[in-house]
Design a protein around this motif. Structure first.
Motif, PDB file in Angstrom:
ATOM      1  N   UNK A 180      28.886  41.277  53.049  1.00 39.29           N
ATOM      2  CA  UNK A 180      29.226  40.220  54.017  1.00 39.29           C
ATOM      3  C   UNK A 180      29.145  38.837  53.372  1.00 39.29           C
ATOM      4  N   UNK A 181      28.066  38.633  52.615  1.00 40.11           N
ATOM      5  CA  UNK A 181      27.903  37.332  51.958  1.00 40.11           C
ATOM      6  C   UNK A 181      29.039  37.107  50.967  1.00 40.11           C
ATOM      7  N   UNK A 182      29.349  38.144  50.178  1.00 38.65           N
ATOM      8  CA  UNK A 182      30.395  38.006  49.164  1.00 38.65           C
ATOM      9  C   UNK A 182      31.741  37.701  49.806  1.00 38.65           C
ATOM     10  N   UNK A 183      32.056  38.414  50.906  1.00 35.51           N
ATOM     11  CA  UNK A 183      33.341  38.181  51.572  1.00 35.51           C
ATOM     12  C   UNK A 183      33.457  36.727  52.008  1.00 35.51           C
ATOM     13  N   UNK A 184      32.356  36.233  52.534  1.00 38.52           N
ATOM     14  CA  UNK A 184      32.390  34.853  53.030  1.00 38.52           C
ATOM     15  C   UNK A 184      32.519  33.857  51.880  1.00 38.52           C
ATOM     16  N   UNK A 190      36.163  34.049  50.495  1.00 40.61           N
ATOM     17  CA  UNK A 190      37.186  33.449  51.357  1.00 40.61           C
ATOM     18  C   UNK A 190      38.539  34.072  51.069  1.00 40.61           C
ATOM     19  N   UNK A 191      39.518  33.199  50.767  1.00 48.75           N
ATOM     20  CA  UNK A 191      40.883  33.682  50.576  1.00 48.75           C
ATOM     21  C   UNK A 191      41.062  34.466  49.285  1.00 48.75           C
ATOM     22  N   UNK A 192      40.056  34.425  48.436  1.00 41.07           N
ATOM     23  CA  UNK A 192      40.208  35.163  47.168  1.00 41.07           C
ATOM     24  C   UNK A 192      39.995  36.664  47.355  1.00 41.07           C
ATOM     25  N   UNK A 193      39.473  37.020  48.522  1.00 41.82           N
ATOM     26  CA  UNK A 193      39.225  38.434  48.800  1.00 41.82           C
ATOM     27  C   UNK A 193      40.536  39.101  49.192  1.00 41.82           C
ATOM     28  N   UNK A 198      38.310  45.687  45.253  1.00 41.98           N
ATOM     29  CA  UNK A 198      38.394  44.212  45.094  1.00 41.98           C
ATOM     30  C   UNK A 198      39.024  43.840  43.761  1.00 41.98           C
ATOM     31  N   UNK A 199      40.097  43.042  43.814  1.00 46.33           N
ATOM     32  CA  UNK A 199      40.501  42.388  42.563  1.00 46.33           C
ATOM     33  C   UNK A 199      40.653  40.924  42.945  1.00 46.33           C
ATOM     34  N   UNK A 200      39.726  40.151  42.503  1.00 48.00           N
ATOM     35  CA  UNK A 200      39.635  38.768  42.982  1.00 48.00           C
ATOM     36  C   UNK A 200      40.916  38.018  42.673  1.00 48.00           C
ATOM     37  N   UNK A 238      44.703  22.392  50.176  1.00 48.20           N
ATOM     38  CA  UNK A 238      44.841  23.849  50.143  1.00 48.20           C
ATOM     39  C   UNK A 238      44.564  24.374  48.754  1.00 48.20           C
ATOM     40  N   UNK A 239      44.163  25.627  48.714  1.00 46.16           N
ATOM     41  CA  UNK A 239      44.169  26.358  47.451  1.00 46.16           C
ATOM     42  C   UNK A 239      45.040  27.578  47.679  1.00 46.16           C
ATOM     43  N   UNK A 240      45.690  28.016  46.630  1.00 50.18           N
ATOM     44  CA  UNK A 240      46.561  29.179  46.752  1.00 50.18           C
ATOM     45  C   UNK A 240      46.008  30.279  45.861  1.00 50.18           C
ATOM     46  N   UNK A 241      45.638  31.377  46.474  1.00 48.30           N
ATOM     47  CA  UNK A 241      45.162  32.525  45.706  1.00 48.30           C
ATOM     48  C   UNK A 241      46.182  33.637  45.888  1.00 48.30           C
ATOM     49  N   UNK A 242      46.874  33.975  44.826  1.00 49.66           N
ATOM     50  CA  UNK A 242      47.925  34.979  44.962  1.00 49.66           C
ATOM     51  C   UNK A 242      48.932  34.476  45.970  1.00 49.66           C
ATOM     52  N   UNK A 243      49.100  35.223  47.053  1.00 47.68           N
ATOM     53  CA  UNK A 243      50.018  34.708  48.073  1.00 47.68           C
ATOM     54  C   UNK A 243      49.258  34.319  49.342  1.00 47.68           C
ATOM     55  N   UNK A 244      47.977  34.064  49.180  1.00 48.90           N
ATOM     56  CA  UNK A 244      47.185  33.651  50.334  1.00 48.90           C
ATOM     57  C   UNK A 244      46.772  32.190  50.195  1.00 48.90           C
ATOM     58  N   UNK A 245      47.107  31.425  51.206  1.00 48.08           N
ATOM     59  CA  UNK A 245      46.699  30.018  51.209  1.00 48.08           C
ATOM     60  C   UNK A 245      45.328  29.913  51.853  1.00 48.08           C
ATOM     61  N   UNK A 246      44.537  28.987  51.362  1.00 51.37           N
ATOM     62  CA  UNK A 246      43.247  28.762  51.998  1.00 51.37           C
ATOM     63  C   UNK A 246      43.098  27.270  52.203  1.00 51.37           C
TER      64      UNK A 246
END
Lengths: 119, 763
Positions: free
Chosen positions: B552-556, B559-562, B578-580, B646-654
């Motif tokens: 849970x802590x790691x997921x939080x 964030x969008x890198x998960x 998981x592949x960050x 914003x940050x962009x991780x792969x195709x996920x914006x955060x």
């Protein structure tokens, strides 16, 4: 016949009655509103007061005077103020003069100043 | 803090301001002795406004600026006695008499100190008691007024009509005006005709000038401030000036020969008065009548230049006494700074880094926007449980040879929504002065937030540097202890979370029971804690409840890198899947339109945001331009800007941060016709929001207010769908331009807010 003493307003009121007696009380209210600027309640209050003192009488809504004009004496207004007016004006009214009297000496002094000035 | 004592504090502060104003008016009156009394009378209007109206505008010309007072520009009330006096450990007031510090110290030393053990501060009790006394005084005085008014009304019932609105009565000793809606003039019986004409003219003038309304209003103000003897004096003097200027007006209407008759009337009427009016205990100087008669006799049509001078004095006094001083700002310059250090963490794990001179400018700019203000009690930083101070920025400066230290405390003002682990950062700026006093300053929230982001960025980059440099920095010696520290931090908190409630099998219950420990991962752990926990997963050391909590802590933290969306996986399964996501770096948004003003605004906003951005990501802005005005060589643009990072991780914006803040941007046109940023005025936060916007809605050069503009800005702020849409439009354009084919932004509930493939985002 002893002399009755009336205040200024009472005298004016009585005068209306001497001039118009006998007068219907409703008519009297109308006259007082017209001549003295009185409310109906004021007229009745003063009428009752003078009836109690046996100066006027109000019978079956007809008002008559019980004393003659020449038997009535008016109070000096100064004396009246002494008797009836207690306390000073509320602070928030605009008055011609404040609540302070001046001494004889001061009055003399001021008279002289005024005379000097208007010479 | 009860409403009553709050109200009393406001009145008390107004009263102190009014006392200064009264003293000045009394002095200016001396200056205007020879001028028509009308000017002295008009001066009192300023005091009346000060007594009744708690708010005021600020100007550079405020007389009160000469005093040593901290202006609270946000409410327009000058505060000598703080609303929070009941909550101060050592209650103090500041009267503003800088040269007479003895007054303050005498008062302050007599104020009771807070007793930490007692549940209620004695000062609070005092304030409550005093405000009750104040209220009782008001009630008594109001009763006196109402009763005496009713009494006089009763006396006047038998007054008889003379004509129009004039009545005579045998029950009164002087003439006066009575009634608020249809004022009538009442005259004593038996006044001679000669006197009567003057008296009536005098009273008519009162009615024309609305004095019969002004005086009760002034008296009402006096009742509110009954505890202030200066106000009683002022009321008496004001009444005098009112009468004298009324006399002067009468003489203007009649002719000069009326002087003698008029003054004789005054004299005879004051003689007539018999013994019933006792001498006034407040008597001072020559009697009222004497002063008035002298004034009447000496009255001449004023000379032209006297009039001009009086008008100037009146306007000058009006402006300087009506306005509050401009709030003072810290005034740090680069030359004065000697050092800056940043301390973060709580007592048991403090770490201090010194900040490079290259980064000073940003901080100075931030601090210089701080307004001196009392920070509301609910936002007071503390070293205790509630709003722990997590960062302290210490700036040592040397101003005019005097050392000053500013410490900026950044602390968590916990949101009601604790369970999201979200924080709202508040800032308090402490400035310790050379005389040993400490002042609490406040930073506008938006600025504070930027500064916080910026500081975190600095800290992160410093720590990363330290790690990347493999120990080229002075923190190298701590490297090993750092890793063991992180291990200890994670393990300690996990074991506390796992300790209870033993009966439950739901991991969330364990977390809910230990919110503080859970939050420690984010407060003090961050990326380092994430790295440590991932090594634990790698080592297979993440079974059962321990694994659930760590996941849970790691997921939080990720964030969008998960990249794993399946919520049903066990911790080890999750780790295997998981592949960050790697961050794709993009530049900030760039405006490519043709509009010259839009271009300026976009450039300025991007520039401002990127200057304070140390945390990576890219910035998109969407300004709404309300209006722009050009005067001489200044251009002022009024905007509300939605800006987001914003940050962009792969195709996920955060979305990493964002703000919607109204501002006024002023540019100066230089010789070559280019516009250079001159001034950036931003809306304040909280209670300062409205007044700060009203304050800057003015023309660039003349400073005239622009009617209706502020209201337009307020109205838009409550419904900013348009700039939200624009923001996403710009985001879409920007991604496309940078050849990003697919990107999705989800909100905290997991719903898609924005998607490249389906750009129909909800406004």
């Amino acid at each position: 016949m002893e002399k009755y003493k009336l205040f200024d307003a009472e005298y004016k009121f009585a005068s209306i009655i001497w001039d118009n007696e006998p007068i219907n009380s409703t008519e009297l209210v109308r006259l007082c509103a017209d001549k003295l600027g009185w409310k109906k309640s004021t007229t009745y209050t003063v009428l009752k007061k003078l009836s109690d003192r046996a100066i006027l009488q109000n019978k079956d809504a007809v008002v008559t005077a019980l004393v003659k004009r020449e038997d009535v004496q008016r109070y000096e207004s100064n004396a009246v103020v002494e008797k009836s007016f207690n306390g000073s004006l509320p602070k928030f009214l605009t008055a011609f003069l404040g609540d302070r009297k001046i001494t004889e000496q001061e009055a003399e002094e001021l008279k002289q100043i005024i005379e000097e000035a208007v010479k | 803090m009860s409403t009553l004592s709050g109200l009393f504090t406001t009145i008390l502060n107004m009263s102190i301001t009014a006392s200064y104003v009264a003293v000045i008016i009394i002095l200016v009156r001396l200056l205007l002795r020879k001028a028509p009394k009308f000017f002295s009378y008009a001066l009192w209007a300023v005091l009346l406004i000060r007594l009744i109206c708690p708010l005021s505008f600020t100007s550079d010309f405020s007389f009160l600026g000469l005093l040593n007072i901290d202006s609270r520009s946000n409410s327009g009330v000058l505060e000598y006695v703080s609303k929070d006096i009941g909550f101060m450990p050592e209650p103090t007031i500041q009267s503003g008499t800088g040269s007479m510090d003895s007054i303050d110290s005498a008062v302050n030393s007599s104020l009771p100190q807070a007793a930490p053990i007692a549940s209620v501060n004695p000062m609070q009790i005092w304030m409550e008691v005093l405000s009750l006394i104040w209220l009782a005084g008001i009630v008594v005085l109001l009763l006196y007024s109402v009763i005496s008014y009713i009494k006089i009304k009763r006396q006047l019932l038998t007054a008889t009509l003379v004509k129009g609105n004039i009545y005579e009565s045998d029950r009164i000793g002087t003439a006066f005006v009575c009634g608020f809606i249809h004022p009538k003039i009442y005259v004593p019986v038996g006044v001679g005709d000669a006197d009567l004409s003057y008296i009536l003219e005098h009273e008519r003038t009162h009615i024309q000038r609305k004095d019969y309304l002004i005086k009760p209003l002034a008296f009402f103000a006096l009742i509110l401030h009954w505890f202030n003897p200066l106000m009683w004096l002022s009321f008496a003097l004001m009444s005098r000036d009112m009468e004298m200027s009324c006399d002067e007006r009468v003489l203007q209407k009649m002719n000069q020969d009326a002087k003698g008759g008029y003054s004789l009337s005054l004299l005879s009427l004051s003689l007539k008065r018999s013994g019933l009016f006792t001498a006034n205990p407040l008597a001072f100087g020559e009697s009222h009548v004497k002063a008035r008669i002298k004034n009447v006799i000496n009255y001449k049509k004023p000379v032209f230049w006297v009039m001009i001078a009086s008008v100037v004095v009146l306007i000058g006094a009006g402006i300087t006494l009506l306005s509050n001083p401009q709030p003072r700002y810290a005034n740090l310059t680069l030359e004065n700074i000697e050092s800056m250090t940043l301390t973060s963490g709580l007592d048991d794990r403090k770490n201090t880094v010194s900040i490079d001179p290259a980064d000073w400018v940003e901080i100075i700019n931030m601090i210089n926007t701080a307004k001196r203000s009392n920070i509301a009690e609910e936002y007071q930083p503390s070293y205790g449980e509630l709003y722990p101070i997590i960062n302290t920025l210490t700036v040592s400066a040397n101003e005019q040879g005097a050392a000053k230290t500013y410490s900026l405390m950044i602390y968590n003002h916990k949101d009601w929504d604790v369970f999201h682990g979200e924080y709202e950062y508040k800032l308090a700026l402490n400035c310790s002065l050379e005389n040993g006093k400490t002042e609490l300053w406040g930073l506008p929230y938006a600025e504070g937030y930027r500064l916080m982001e910026w500081i975190n960025g600095i800290r992160d980059s410093k720590q990363n540097n330290d790690i990347n440099n493999g120990g080229a920095s002075d923190m190298d010696s701590d490297m090993d202890s750092d890793t063991t520290d992180i291990a200890k931090l994670v393990e300690d908190n996990i074991s506390i979370i796992m300790s209870s409630p033993k009966t439950s099998s739901n991991p969330q219950d364990y977390i809910n029971a230990h919110q503080n420990e859970y939050e420690n991962f984010f407060k003090y752990g961050g990326e380092d804690a994430l790295q440590y926990m991932l090594t634990q997963f790698e080592a297979g050391n993440a079974e059962g409840l321990r694994g659930q909590i760590m996941m849970r802590v790691c997921k939080e933290l990720l964030g969008a890198r998960n990249n794993v969306t399946d919520e049903s996986l066990s911790p080890q399964e999750w780790y295997s899947a998981l592949s960050i996501r790697q961050e794709i770096l993009l530049p900030n948004y760039e405006y490519d339109g043709q509009d010259r003003i839009e271009k300026l605004v976009y450039d300025t906003e991007i520039e401002r945001d990127s200057a304070s951005n140390k945390r990576g990501g890219f910035i998109i802005v969407a300004p709404k331009i309300f209006a722009s005005y050009e005067e001489e060589d200044l251009l002022k643009v009024f905007v509300t800007t939605y800006s987001a990072r914003y940050k962009l991780f792969g195709n996920t914006l955060s979305q990493e941060g964002g703000s919607i803040i109204p501002a006024a941007i002023t540019y100066r046109k230089d010789n070559s016709g280019r516009y250079i940023l001159e001034k950036y005025q931003q809306a304040g936060d909280g209670s300062e929001f409205d007044p700060s916007i009203r304050e800057y809605c003015t023309m660039p050069v003349s400073g005239r207010e622009i009617k209706g503009l502020a209201d337009k800005i307020f109205k838009h702020y409550t419904n900013y769908g348009d700039i939200r849409t624009l923001l996403y439009d710009n985001l879409f354009k920007h991604l496309k331009k940078n050849r990003i084919k697919d990107a999705t932004l989800a909100n905290s509930q997991g719903e898609v807010e924005f998607s490249m493939s389906n750009p129909k985002y909800k406004p």
